[in-house]
Design an enzyme around this catalytic site. Structure first.
Site, PDB file in Angstrom:
ATOM      1  N   VAL A 130      32.165 -13.207 -28.889  1.00 49.28           N
ATOM      2  CA  VAL A 130      32.946 -13.950 -27.895  1.00 49.28           C
ATOM      3  C   VAL A 130      31.935 -14.238 -26.789  1.00 49.28           C
ATOM      4  O   VAL A 130      31.689 -13.400 -25.932  1.00 49.28           O
ATOM      5  CB  VAL A 130      34.149 -13.146 -27.365  1.00 49.28           C
ATOM      6  N   PRO A 131      31.306 -15.420 -26.809  1.00 45.56           N
ATOM      7  CA  PRO A 131      30.085 -15.677 -26.030  1.00 45.56           C
ATOM      8  C   PRO A 131      30.306 -15.866 -24.526  1.00 45.56           C
ATOM      9  O   PRO A 131      30.171 -16.967 -23.984  1.00 45.56           O
ATOM     10  CB  PRO A 131      29.539 -16.946 -26.686  1.00 45.56           C
ATOM     11  N   CYS A 132      30.583 -14.777 -23.846  1.00 49.15           N
ATOM     12  CA  CYS A 132      30.839 -14.829 -22.406  1.00 49.15           C
ATOM     13  C   CYS A 132      29.608 -15.265 -21.617  1.00 49.15           C
ATOM     14  O   CYS A 132      29.730 -15.708 -20.475  1.00 49.15           O
ATOM     15  CB  CYS A 132      31.374 -13.498 -21.905  1.00 49.15           C
ATOM     16  N   HIS A 133      28.424 -15.188 -22.221  1.00 55.07           N
ATOM     17  CA  HIS A 133      27.215 -15.665 -21.541  1.00 55.07           C
ATOM     18  C   HIS A 133      27.248 -17.176 -21.343  1.00 55.07           C
ATOM     19  O   HIS A 133      26.505 -17.707 -20.532  1.00 55.07           O
ATOM     20  CB  HIS A 133      25.957 -15.251 -22.314  1.00 55.07           C
TER      21      HIS A 133
END
Length: 173
Positions: A130-133
């Site tokens: 879950v690419p929160c970056h």
């Protein structure tokens, strides 16, 4: 992405170190899916390190190669409806693109909830999957990133994914 909720005792819970171009990550999983993913950490556990199942290593490889992947995630800590919606929306951000905390909050149903969206992402147990970056501040600065390397790791992840505009001051911490 499918999220399976599993509270209490987690049968079959295991962990391993996964190598990446940006350092080692620790992955924890059970039969239902990935429980957590964390960068550069040192694992203290009563369980010994295991060989990750093929579905973990295939998703890991696909992420770093920029390919589409599907993975089950196992939620062991209850998250609120808004937080889960933020994570679902974030999971759809394509590689090479970013969204703002404000955009994510609005899509999750709270146009004034940028800070709440940031808090939900700070508790994301599945970074990269879950690419929160890929979520930044509306002024173009990176904002925060959990983990030992913080915004430096966030910047390196976005540079690895070749997000435009990171070489200038627009995307600074």
């Amino acid at each position: 992405m499918k999220v399976v909720q599993r509270y209490g005792e987690i049968p079959g819970k295991q962990w391993s170190l996964l190598a990446s171009p940006l350092g080692n990550w620790i992955v924890e999983w059970c039969d239902d899916g990935v429980i957590s993913l964390s960068p550069n950490g040192k694992k203290e556990s009563v369980f010994s390190q295991a060989v990750p199942p093929i579905w973990v290593t295939e998703a890991w490889k696909a992420f770093w190669e920029g390919n589409t992947f599907y993975i089950n995630l196992c939620q062991i800590v209850p998250l609120g409806t808004f937080s889960m919606r933020v994570l679902e929306i974030t999971s759809c951000i394509p590689r090479g693109e970013v969204r703002t905390y404000q955009e994510i909050a609005s899509l999750a149903g709270n146009s004034y909830g940028a800070r709440a969206a940031g808090n939900a992402l700070r508790r994301n147990p599945w970074p990269l999957f879950v690419p929160c970056h890929r979520v930044i501040r509306k002024d173009g600065r990176l904002g925060g990133y959990a983990g030992p390397s913080g915004t430096d790791l966030k910047r390196r992840l976005l540079q690895y994914e070749m997000v435009p505009g990171l070489k200038n001051s627009h995307c600074s911490s």
